[in-house]
Design a protein around this motif. Structure first.
Motif, PDB file in Angstrom:
ATOM      1  N   LEU A 256     -20.308  -0.001  -8.880  1.00 21.94           N
ATOM      2  CA  LEU A 256     -20.894  -1.317  -9.133  1.00 21.94           C
ATOM      3  C   LEU A 256     -22.373  -1.349  -8.770  1.00 21.94           C
ATOM      4  O   LEU A 256     -23.210  -1.829  -9.542  1.00 21.94           O
ATOM      5  N   TRP A 257     -22.727  -0.843  -7.585  1.00 24.24           N
ATOM      6  CA  TRP A 257     -24.137  -0.926  -7.194  1.00 24.24           C
ATOM      7  C   TRP A 257     -25.004   0.046  -7.986  1.00 24.24           C
ATOM      8  O   TRP A 257     -26.177  -0.227  -8.223  1.00 24.24           O
TER       9      TRP A 257
ATOM     10  N   SER B 121     -29.793  -0.801 -13.599  1.00 24.44           N
ATOM     11  CA  SER B 121     -30.064  -1.695 -14.731  1.00 24.44           C
ATOM     12  C   SER B 121     -31.118  -2.744 -14.375  1.00 24.44           C
ATOM     13  O   SER B 121     -32.068  -2.984 -15.141  1.00 24.44           O
TER      14      SER B 121
ATOM     15  N   ALA C 180     -27.201  -2.246  -4.146  1.00 29.24           N
ATOM     16  CA  ALA C 180     -27.825  -2.461  -5.446  1.00 29.24           C
ATOM     17  C   ALA C 180     -29.256  -2.952  -5.296  1.00 29.24           C
ATOM     18  O   ALA C 180     -30.132  -2.621  -6.100  1.00 29.24           O
TER      19      ALA C 180
ATOM     20  N   THR D  91     -25.453  -1.664 -11.540  1.00 28.24           N
ATOM     21  CA  THR D  91     -26.210  -2.911 -11.397  1.00 28.24           C
ATOM     22  C   THR D  91     -27.631  -2.642 -10.919  1.00 28.24           C
ATOM     23  O   THR D  91     -28.603  -3.175 -11.466  1.00 28.24           O
TER      24      THR D  91
END
Length: 337
Positions: free
Chosen positions: A130-131, A137, A216, A134
């Motif tokens: 996830l991190w 991006s 993130a 994210t």
């Protein structure tokens, strides 16, 4: 490429040997150098109110009165080939890798670590995916939209994410989303994936988001800085002059060059988390390796602390080995060197 991987594997094995020496020194050599007697060291293993007979029994059982080289040889042999321990009138076999038996329940440390590992793996790998997605991006978009309101908003949130500790954001997330709104389950609701995949996912969503918020933010800032530096290079202007699409220039040329330092930090972060996400597991009451070592420290369970130390070191070395190999995939100059 094969020679490069072989060199890195040999270096990783040597590093694990050095880590075993350092770990042995912390738990056995340094106390002896500071004047601690074998009886004084044994008293840490049998509790505060132990009788002299129990302390002497621990000295004999753990061979604390042997020379240090003999002790390290036995310690290394236990990790590689296993060891036999005397537990009262009987001898207990401890297969490799052997880190001894827990003082709290007399169970081998290694099976206990393996029992806690799935929870830590679930937390670390889910949050890492996830991190990574994210953070990279957001960093790329911020670099391409430099100076805009989107860029400033993203960097402000990233600064907050880097600044706020995980135990603060975790407790706030539990208070708001679990106990007030009831969107996610509260702490201590972890369910193994093999028992119920849906409940497993529901219990980990909030820890994933909380942990990913911290990492993130850091990855977004690093990606933005790397992209801004890379986008001004000559080869980027050359790629644009050739008529390549902007998406190709960004993803294939600029982002690929930016990923090298990101991989370095990702390997360290993931290795540390696999060795035990102590604060996150304690905040959300997830019974993983991190929660295990906290309980062991509170209970003065030194074999478990020793085992988790070596366990975490193994994952850090393994993560760095994988990162070194990925360097050769991302950057062709590594293969040529």
């Amino acid at each position: 490429m094969v020679a490069f991987i072989v060199r890195r594997v040999i270096a990783a094995v040597l590093m694990l040997a050095v880590v075993s020496m350092a770990t042995f020194a912390i738990f056995f050599l340094i106390p002896r150098a500071l004047g601690q007697t074998p009886e004084g060291m044994a008293s840490r293993y049998v509790g505060r109110d132990a009788t002299p007979e129990a302390i002497q029994g621990a000295v004999k059982r753990l061979h604390l009165d042997d020379p240090l080289l003999v002790q390290y040889g036995r310690f290394a042999k236990g990790i590689v080939a296993g060891e036999d321990y005397s537990l009262g009138p009987k001898k207990a076999e401890c297969p490799a890798p052997c880190f001894g038996f827990s003082f709290n329940n007399n169970q081998p440390v290694w099976p206990t670590l393996l029992d806690r590992l799935p929870a830590t793996l679930s937390l670390a790998l889910g949050a890492a995916a996830l991190w990574l997605v994210t953070g990279i991006s957001i960093g790329v978009v911020s670099a391409l939209k430099r100076g805009t309101a989107l860029d400033r908003a993203a960097m402000t949130i990233a600064l907050a994410g880097v600044s706020l500790p995980i135990y603060f954001t975790g407790l706030v997330a539990l208070s708001v989303f679990a106990y007030t709104l009831g969107i996610f389950p509260g702490g201590g609701s972890y369910t193994p994936f093999t028992e119920n995949p849906v409940m497993w996912f529901q219990a980990l969503v909030l820890p994933w988001i909380t942990l990913a918020f911290l990492y993130a933010a850091l990855y977004a800032r690093l990606t933005r800085a790397g992209m801004l530096e890379t986008m001004g290079e000559d080869y980027i202007r050359t790629a644009r002059a050739k008529g390549l699409r902007e998406r190709t220039v960004v993803t294939k040329h600029a982002l690929r060059a930016t990923l090298t330092p990101i991989l370095t930090i990702f390997g360290l972060d993931l290795g540390l988390l696999l060795g035990g996400a102590v604060l996150t597991e304690s905040t959300f009451s997830i019974h993983g390796v991190g929660k295990l070592v906290i309980d062991a420290i509170r209970g003065n369970d030194l074999p478990v602390v020793l085992g988790v130390t070596m366990f975490a070191a193994f994952f850090i070395v393994l993560a760095n080995l994988i990162v070194d190999i990925l360097y050769a995939v991302v950057d062709p100059r590594v293969r040529l060197s």
